[in-house]
Design a protein around this motif. Structure first.
Motif, PDB file in Angstrom:
ATOM      1  N   ARG A  52       0.827  -1.202   0.000  1.00 18.54           N
ATOM      2  CA  ARG A  52       0.000   0.000   0.000  1.00 18.54           C
ATOM      3  C   ARG A  52       0.866   1.258   0.000  1.00 18.54           C
ATOM      4  O   ARG A  52       0.578   2.220  -0.710  1.00 18.54           O
ATOM      5  CB  ARG A  52      -0.932   0.005   1.216  1.00 18.54           C
ATOM      6  CG  ARG A  52      -2.130  -0.915   1.059  1.00 18.54           C
ATOM      7  CD  ARG A  52      -3.159  -0.708   2.161  1.00 18.54           C
ATOM      8  NE  ARG A  52      -2.706  -1.215   3.453  1.00 18.54           N
ATOM      9  CZ  ARG A  52      -2.793  -2.483   3.834  1.00 18.54           C
ATOM     10  NH1 ARG A  52      -3.327  -3.378   3.036  1.00 18.54           N
ATOM     11  NH2 ARG A  52      -2.360  -2.859   5.011  1.00 18.54           N
ATOM     12  N   LEU A  53       1.946   1.248   0.789  1.00 22.70           N
ATOM     13  CA  LEU A  53       2.836   2.394   0.841  1.00 22.70           C
ATOM     14  C   LEU A  53       3.500   2.636  -0.512  1.00 22.70           C
ATOM     15  O   LEU A  53       3.557   3.770  -0.990  1.00 22.70           O
ATOM     16  CB  LEU A  53       3.902   2.187   1.919  1.00 22.70           C
ATOM     17  CG  LEU A  53       4.922   3.304   2.071  1.00 22.70           C
ATOM     18  CD1 LEU A  53       4.235   4.603   2.476  1.00 22.70           C
ATOM     19  CD2 LEU A  53       5.982   2.915   3.073  1.00 22.70           C
ATOM     20  N   SER A  54       3.960   1.588  -1.159  1.00 26.00           N
ATOM     21  CA  SER A  54       4.601   1.765  -2.459  1.00 26.00           C
ATOM     22  C   SER A  54       3.595   2.247  -3.496  1.00 26.00           C
ATOM     23  O   SER A  54       3.940   3.023  -4.393  1.00 26.00           O
ATOM     24  CB  SER A  54       5.261   0.468  -2.919  1.00 26.00           C
ATOM     25  OG  SER A  54       4.294  -0.522  -3.171  1.00 26.00           O
ATOM     26  N   ALA A  55       2.357   1.817  -3.379  1.00 30.43           N
ATOM     27  CA  ALA A  55       1.335   2.291  -4.306  1.00 30.43           C
ATOM     28  C   ALA A  55       1.042   3.774  -4.082  1.00 30.43           C
ATOM     29  O   ALA A  55       0.844   4.525  -5.042  1.00 30.43           O
ATOM     30  CB  ALA A  55       0.061   1.471  -4.144  1.00 30.43           C
ATOM     31  N   LEU A  56       1.024   4.196  -2.820  1.00 28.86           N
ATOM     32  CA  LEU A  56       0.802   5.611  -2.531  1.00 28.86           C
ATOM     33  C   LEU A  56       1.951   6.470  -3.047  1.00 28.86           C
ATOM     34  O   LEU A  56       1.742   7.547  -3.595  1.00 28.86           O
ATOM     35  CB  LEU A  56       0.634   5.828  -1.026  1.00 28.86           C
ATOM     36  CG  LEU A  56      -0.654   5.276  -0.420  1.00 28.86           C
ATOM     37  CD1 LEU A  56      -0.608   5.368   1.100  1.00 28.86           C
ATOM     38  CD2 LEU A  56      -1.845   6.016  -0.974  1.00 28.86           C
ATOM     39  N   ILE A  57       3.168   5.979  -2.869  1.00 26.75           N
ATOM     40  CA  ILE A  57       4.332   6.734  -3.332  1.00 26.75           C
ATOM     41  C   ILE A  57       4.347   6.793  -4.855  1.00 26.75           C
ATOM     42  O   ILE A  57       4.611   7.833  -5.440  1.00 26.75           O
ATOM     43  CB  ILE A  57       5.630   6.102  -2.786  1.00 26.75           C
ATOM     44  CG1 ILE A  57       5.697   6.290  -1.281  1.00 26.75           C
ATOM     45  CG2 ILE A  57       6.861   6.699  -3.466  1.00 26.75           C
ATOM     46  CD1 ILE A  57       6.820   5.534  -0.619  1.00 26.75           C
ATOM     47  N   GLY A  58       4.051   5.667  -5.495  1.00 27.47           N
ATOM     48  CA  GLY A  58       4.057   5.619  -6.952  1.00 27.47           C
ATOM     49  C   GLY A  58       2.732   6.046  -7.552  1.00 27.47           C
ATOM     50  O   GLY A  58       2.572   6.030  -8.770  1.00 27.47           O
ATOM     51  N   GLN A  65      -7.626  -1.942  -4.278  1.00 32.29           N
ATOM     52  CA  GLN A  65      -8.336  -1.039  -5.189  1.00 32.29           C
ATOM     53  C   GLN A  65      -8.538  -1.706  -6.544  1.00 32.29           C
ATOM     54  O   GLN A  65      -9.566  -1.530  -7.176  1.00 32.29           O
ATOM     55  CB  GLN A  65      -7.563   0.264  -5.355  1.00 32.29           C
ATOM     56  CG  GLN A  65      -7.545   1.114  -4.120  1.00 32.29           C
ATOM     57  CD  GLN A  65      -6.560   2.267  -4.220  1.00 32.29           C
ATOM     58  OE1 GLN A  65      -5.605   2.201  -4.984  1.00 32.29           O
ATOM     59  NE2 GLN A  65      -6.795   3.315  -3.438  1.00 32.29           N
ATOM     60  N   GLU A  66      -7.556  -2.491  -7.030  1.00 31.38           N
ATOM     61  CA  GLU A  66      -7.709  -3.189  -8.303  1.00 31.38           C
ATOM     62  C   GLU A  66      -8.823  -4.206  -8.230  1.00 31.38           C
ATOM     63  O   GLU A  66      -9.601  -4.366  -9.174  1.00 31.38           O
ATOM     64  CB  GLU A  66      -6.403  -3.856  -8.687  1.00 31.38           C
ATOM     65  CG  GLU A  66      -5.334  -2.888  -9.129  1.00 31.38           C
ATOM     66  CD  GLU A  66      -4.030  -3.608  -9.481  1.00 31.38           C
ATOM     67  OE1 GLU A  66      -4.011  -4.853  -9.457  1.00 31.38           O
ATOM     68  OE2 GLU A  66      -3.063  -2.911  -9.781  1.00 31.38           O
ATOM     69  N   VAL A  67      -8.920  -4.926  -7.105  1.00 33.68           N
ATOM     70  CA  VAL A  67      -9.961  -5.952  -6.942  1.00 33.68           C
ATOM     71  C   VAL A  67     -11.332  -5.294  -6.939  1.00 33.68           C
ATOM     72  O   VAL A  67     -12.270  -5.769  -7.572  1.00 33.68           O
ATOM     73  CB  VAL A  67      -9.730  -6.751  -5.655  1.00 33.68           C
ATOM     74  CG1 VAL A  67     -10.933  -7.650  -5.349  1.00 33.68           C
ATOM     75  CG2 VAL A  67      -8.471  -7.598  -5.789  1.00 33.68           C
ATOM     76  N   THR A  68     -11.485  -4.170  -6.252  1.00 36.25           N
ATOM     77  CA  THR A  68     -12.810  -3.527  -6.184  1.00 36.25           C
ATOM     78  C   THR A  68     -13.180  -2.887  -7.521  1.00 36.25           C
ATOM     79  O   THR A  68     -14.353  -2.817  -7.861  1.00 36.25           O
ATOM     80  CB  THR A  68     -12.833  -2.441  -5.087  1.00 36.25           C
ATOM     81  OG1 THR A  68     -11.793  -1.495  -5.321  1.00 36.25           O
ATOM     82  CG2 THR A  68     -12.663  -3.049  -3.716  1.00 36.25           C
TER      83      THR A  68
END
Length: 71
Positions: A52-58, A65-68
Motif C-alpha cells: 500500500r505504501l509503495s502504491a501511494l508513493i508511486g 483497489q484493483e480488486v474492487t
C-alpha cells in the motif's frame, strides 16, 4: 640541502613504522570463529502494508483497489 638538524625519511621507513605500531596495538585474532548459517525462505514480494505504501508513493492502485474496480 639539508642542514645538520634536518631529517629525511622514505615512504618505506614510514610504512614499516606504521606496520610495527599496528602489530603492537592490535589484539591477536580469536582462535575460533562462530559461524551462524541458517537461512530460511520467508516469501516473495512486499507485505500488504508495504504494498500500500509503495502504491501511494508511486500513485498506482493497490491490490485492494484493483480488486474492487474489477468487481
Amino acid at each position: 640541502m639539508l642542514g645538520p638538524l634536518s631529517y629525511s625519511t622514505t615512504l618505506s621507513v614510514l610504512r614499516a613504522a606504521r606496520a610495527a605500531w599496528h602489530r603492537r596495538h592490535t589484539l591477536p585474532p580469536s582462535p575460533t570463529t562462530l559461524v551462524i548459517a541458517h537461512w530460511a525462505y520467508d516469501g516473495t514480494g512486499l507485505t500488504p502494508d508495504l504494498e500500500r505504501l509503495s502504491a501511494l508513493i508511486g500513485s498506482g492502485p493497490t491490490r485492494e483497489q484493483e480488486v474492487t474496480t474489477r468487481a
